[in-house]
Scaffold this active site. Structure first.
Site, PDB file in Angstrom:
ATOM      1  N   ASP A   6       0.858  -1.181   0.000  1.00 22.39           N
ATOM      2  CA  ASP A   6       0.000   0.000   0.000  1.00 22.39           C
ATOM      3  C   ASP A   6       0.893   1.229   0.000  1.00 22.39           C
ATOM      4  O   ASP A   6       1.490   1.578   1.023  1.00 22.39           O
ATOM      5  CB  ASP A   6      -0.905  -0.017   1.240  1.00 22.39           C
ATOM      6  CG  ASP A   6      -1.651   1.292   1.449  1.00 22.39           C
ATOM      7  OD1 ASP A   6      -1.918   1.996   0.446  1.00 22.39           O
ATOM      8  OD2 ASP A   6      -1.964   1.616   2.620  1.00 22.39           O
ATOM      9  N   ASN A   9       0.885   8.546   0.392  1.00 20.23           N
ATOM     10  CA  ASN A   9       1.652   9.773   0.200  1.00 20.23           C
ATOM     11  C   ASN A   9       2.782   9.927   1.215  1.00 20.23           C
ATOM     12  O   ASN A   9       3.800  10.544   0.919  1.00 20.23           O
ATOM     13  CB  ASN A   9       0.720  10.985   0.292  1.00 20.23           C
ATOM     14  CG  ASN A   9      -0.181  11.106  -0.914  1.00 20.23           C
ATOM     15  OD1 ASN A   9       0.279  11.242  -2.027  1.00 20.23           O
ATOM     16  ND2 ASN A   9      -1.483  11.033  -0.681  1.00 20.23           N
ATOM     17  N   VAL A  13       3.420   0.763   2.965  1.00 25.33           N
ATOM     18  CA  VAL A  13       3.241  -0.344   3.894  1.00 25.33           C
ATOM     19  C   VAL A  13       3.327  -1.656   3.127  1.00 25.33           C
ATOM     20  O   VAL A  13       2.670  -1.834   2.102  1.00 25.33           O
ATOM     21  CB  VAL A  13       1.885  -0.246   4.626  1.00 25.33           C
ATOM     22  CG1 VAL A  13       1.696  -1.430   5.568  1.00 25.33           C
ATOM     23  CG2 VAL A  13       1.786   1.069   5.394  1.00 25.33           C
ATOM     24  N   ASP A 110      -6.629   3.911  -2.298  1.00 26.07           N
ATOM     25  CA  ASP A 110      -6.822   3.616  -0.878  1.00 26.07           C
ATOM     26  C   ASP A 110      -8.286   3.738  -0.471  1.00 26.07           C
ATOM     27  O   ASP A 110      -8.789   2.946   0.341  1.00 26.07           O
ATOM     28  CB  ASP A 110      -5.949   4.515  -0.009  1.00 26.07           C
ATOM     29  CG  ASP A 110      -6.113   6.002  -0.313  1.00 26.07           C
ATOM     30  OD1 ASP A 110      -6.691   6.358  -1.362  1.00 26.07           O
ATOM     31  OD2 ASP A 110      -5.651   6.817   0.516  1.00 26.07           O
ATOM     32  N   ASP A 130     -10.362   7.731   7.287  1.00 31.00           N
ATOM     33  CA  ASP A 130      -8.973   7.291   7.145  1.00 31.00           C
ATOM     34  C   ASP A 130      -8.041   8.438   7.491  1.00 31.00           C
ATOM     35  O   ASP A 130      -8.033   9.478   6.829  1.00 31.00           O
ATOM     36  CB  ASP A 130      -8.729   6.814   5.708  1.00 31.00           C
ATOM     37  CG  ASP A 130      -7.378   6.132   5.535  1.00 31.00           C
ATOM     38  OD1 ASP A 130      -6.545   6.205   6.461  1.00 31.00           O
ATOM     39  OD2 ASP A 130      -7.164   5.521   4.472  1.00 31.00           O
TER      40      ASP A 130
END
Length: 258
Positions: A6, A9, A13, A110, A130
């Site tokens: 993932d 910005n 991960v 995302d 998020d």
């Protein structure tokens, strides 16, 4: 095992997944200039610490909101894991969900991944908050369709902008204030109150407005690194799920390879 990547910005991960369980996860600062070789050296050491090797990774899926980072991550997969990666939202890894907005192609990966994972875990309508570089609110209806949401500066970004623009304000850590008072007695206290309780009030107010607009019962899910920071001082969340985006990647991979 599946390696889910993932690329956000602020951080990238990496999560190692087997039989639907996250066995290990690592993060590194996002830098589009970082080469596949640099990623490989870093990952090899971390895999070894967890008792794994590069050869244990048999599949890779990448979700990114940083287009410039995609090339080197793809080379990493092909050169070191010997597999062609799936790219979230492309080819066989198309979303498979309705993006009921005016410009579907502009929705960040995302946000769609969060929507996929939230819908799989919760019935009815959902709001996903998020906490990343930006704080985003995703609305997912009872059918799993992404209906839109809100984008605003993240809490770190807001604090950085405040300190940069005001010469006499100090840099402070983002943490929950010890007191529930919203009248600060020092400059630092006032900044903590403004950032923390301002964010709490913002979340509660926006969620209340969104629920009223949706007009049906709604489950509110929080994800992102700073989600747990607000849990003790607000009842706005029904669930905190820090791995929501990664789980969305894993679900997308299973769907694409079924």
């Amino acid at each position: 095992m599946l390696l889910a990547i993932d690329a956000g910005n602020t951080n990238v991960v990496f999560a190692l997944i087997k039989d639907g369980d996250i066995r290990a996860r690592w993060r590194i600062a996002t830098d589009p200039r970082r080469t596949a070789d640099e990623y490989a050296v870093w990952l090899r050491q971390l895999l070894d610490l967890e008792g794994y090797a590069l050869a244990d990774v048999t599949a890779v899926i990448i979700g990114t909101v940083v287009p410039r980072a995609l090339h080197n991550l793809s080379v990493l997969s092909e050169k070191y894991f010997k597999v062609e990666p799936l790219i979230a939202g492309q080819g066989s890894a198309e979303w498979g969900v309705t993006l009921d907005v005016v410009e579907p192609r502009t929705v960040g990966a995302d946000r769609v991944l969060n929507s996929i994972a939230a819908h799989a875990a919760h019935k009815g309508d959902k709001i996903v908050i998020d906490f990343g570089t930006a704080t985003t609110f995703e609305v997912v209806d009872y059918t799993g369709a992404y209906k839109g949401g809100i984008i605003m500066p993240g809490i770190n970004l807001s604090l950085d902008a405040l300190v940069a623009a005001a010469a006499k304000l100090p840099r402070i850590a983002i943490e929950a204030p010890e007191s529930r008072s919203v009248i600060g007695r020092t400059t630092e206290d006032q900044m903590h109150i403004g950032i923390y309780w301002g964010y709490v009030s913002m979340m509660e107010g926006l969620v209340a407005r969104m629920k009223a607009e949706i007009g049906r019962p709604v489950t509110v899910i929080a994800t992102g690194g700073l989600a747990a920071l607000f849990e003790a001082h607000s009842d706005v969340f029904d669930s905190i799920e820090p791995d929501l985006t990664i789980r969305g990647l894993a679900m997308l991979y299973e769907r694409a390879t079924a």
